[in-house]
Design a protein around this motif. Sequence first.
Motif, short mmCIF file in Angstrom:
data_model
loop_
_atom_site.label_atom_id
_atom_site.label_comp_id
_atom_site.label_asym_id
_atom_site.label_seq_id
_atom_site.Cartn_x
_atom_site.Cartn_y
_atom_site.Cartn_z
N LYS A 2 0.83 -1.20 0.00
CA LYS A 2 0.00 0.00 0.00
C LYS A 2 0.87 1.26 0.00
CE LYS A 2 -3.92 2.07 2.39
NZ LYS A 2 -4.91 1.90 3.44
N MET A 3 1.92 1.26 0.80
CA MET A 3 2.79 2.43 0.86
C MET A 3 3.56 2.60 -0.45
SD MET A 3 5.34 3.70 3.78
CE MET A 3 5.88 5.39 3.78
N LEU A 4 4.01 1.50 -1.06
CA LEU A 4 4.72 1.59 -2.34
C LEU A 4 3.81 2.24 -3.38
CD1 LEU A 4 7.11 0.98 -4.22
CD2 LEU A 4 6.02 -1.23 -4.68
N ILE A 5 2.57 1.80 -3.45
CA ILE A 5 1.62 2.37 -4.42
C ILE A 5 1.41 3.85 -4.14
CG2 ILE A 5 -0.78 2.30 -5.21
CD1 ILE A 5 -0.60 -0.79 -4.79
N LYS A 6 1.29 4.21 -2.87
CA LYS A 6 1.13 5.62 -2.49
C LYS A 6 2.34 6.44 -2.91
CE LYS A 6 0.55 8.58 1.51
NZ LYS A 6 0.69 8.67 2.96
N LEU A 7 3.54 5.93 -2.65
CA LEU A 7 4.76 6.65 -3.02
C LEU A 7 4.90 6.79 -4.53
CD1 LEU A 7 7.24 5.07 -0.45
CD2 LEU A 7 6.43 7.44 -0.48
N LEU A 8 4.55 5.76 -5.25
CA LEU A 8 4.61 5.82 -6.72
C LEU A 8 3.61 6.84 -7.25
CD1 LEU A 8 4.99 2.04 -7.59
CD2 LEU A 8 6.71 3.83 -7.90
N THR A 9 2.42 6.84 -6.69
CA THR A 9 1.40 7.81 -7.11
C THR A 9 1.86 9.23 -6.84
OG1 THR A 9 -0.32 6.17 -6.63
CG2 THR A 9 -1.02 8.45 -6.82
N GLU A 10 2.42 9.47 -5.67
CA GLU A 10 2.93 10.81 -5.34
C GLU A 10 4.08 11.20 -6.26
OE1 GLU A 10 3.95 10.84 -1.18
OE2 GLU A 10 1.89 10.50 -0.56
N GLY A 11 4.95 10.24 -6.57
CA GLY A 11 6.06 10.51 -7.47
C GLY A 11 5.59 10.88 -8.87
N ILE A 12 4.56 10.20 -9.34
CA ILE A 12 4.01 10.52 -10.66
C ILE A 12 3.41 11.93 -10.65
CG2 ILE A 12 2.14 9.92 -12.26
CD1 ILE A 12 2.78 6.94 -11.50
N LYS A 13 2.70 12.27 -9.59
CA LYS A 13 2.12 13.61 -9.48
C LYS A 13 3.20 14.69 -9.46
CE LYS A 13 -2.09 12.27 -7.02
NZ LYS A 13 -2.79 12.31 -5.72
N LEU A 60 10.21 4.26 2.00
CA LEU A 60 9.52 3.01 2.32
C LEU A 60 10.25 2.24 3.41
CD1 LEU A 60 7.25 0.92 1.31
CD2 LEU A 60 9.13 -0.13 0.08
N ASN A 61 11.56 2.05 3.23
CA ASN A 61 12.35 1.28 4.18
C ASN A 61 12.40 1.95 5.56
OD1 ASN A 61 12.95 -0.79 2.39
ND2 ASN A 61 14.79 0.23 1.62
N SER A 62 12.52 3.26 5.57
CA SER A 62 12.58 3.98 6.84
C SER A 62 11.23 3.95 7.57
CB SER A 62 12.99 5.43 6.57
OG SER A 62 12.92 6.18 7.73
N ALA A 63 10.17 4.19 6.85
CA ALA A 63 8.85 4.27 7.49
C ALA A 63 8.37 2.92 8.01
CB ALA A 63 7.83 4.83 6.50
N LEU A 64 8.68 1.85 7.29
CA LEU A 64 8.16 0.53 7.67
C LEU A 64 9.22 -0.41 8.22
CD1 LEU A 64 5.67 0.00 4.72
CD2 LEU A 64 5.22 0.92 6.98
N HIS A 65 10.42 0.09 8.42
CA HIS A 65 11.52 -0.69 8.99
C HIS A 65 11.73 -2.00 8.21
CE1 HIS A 65 11.41 2.20 12.19
NE2 HIS A 65 10.13 1.91 12.42
N CYS A 66 11.85 -1.85 6.90
CA CYS A 66 12.11 -3.02 6.05
C CYS A 66 13.39 -2.75 5.26
CB CYS A 66 10.92 -3.30 5.14
SG CYS A 66 10.43 -1.93 4.08
#
Length: 115
Positions: free
Chosen positions: A23-34, A57-63
């Motif tokens: 979900k966060m990846l999709i959100k980040l990609l959408t924001e990047g496109i905008k 993504l890695n920082s926010a979700l500790h992955c």
Amino acid sequence: MGDSQPQGKKKGSYETWNARETKMLIKLLTEGIKQGWRDASGCISKLTVEKKILPVLNSALHCDKSYNNYQSKCRNLRNRYNCMQDLVKFSSGFGWDPITKKFTAPEHVWEDYEK
């Protein structure tokens, strides 16, 4: 000698994606496109993904997702999208309910589909 793994690949190094990460990846990609991060071909470059998307993504979700993990997930998402699009486009009787976010169809269409 007895190792069947190609060099550079570690056994068990695959990173699975959970629902929050997806979900966060999709959100980040959408924001990047905008924000206009796509190049002339409509793609987001590897450098942009590695510098602007994966660190957030890695920082926010500790992955610890890498660019290879990102590419794999994008292929998976693209395949799922294409399958759903084909179902709606080519299977008469199927529809999409944007409120429940589920496929809709009369009972006889589902019965035919299950056959």
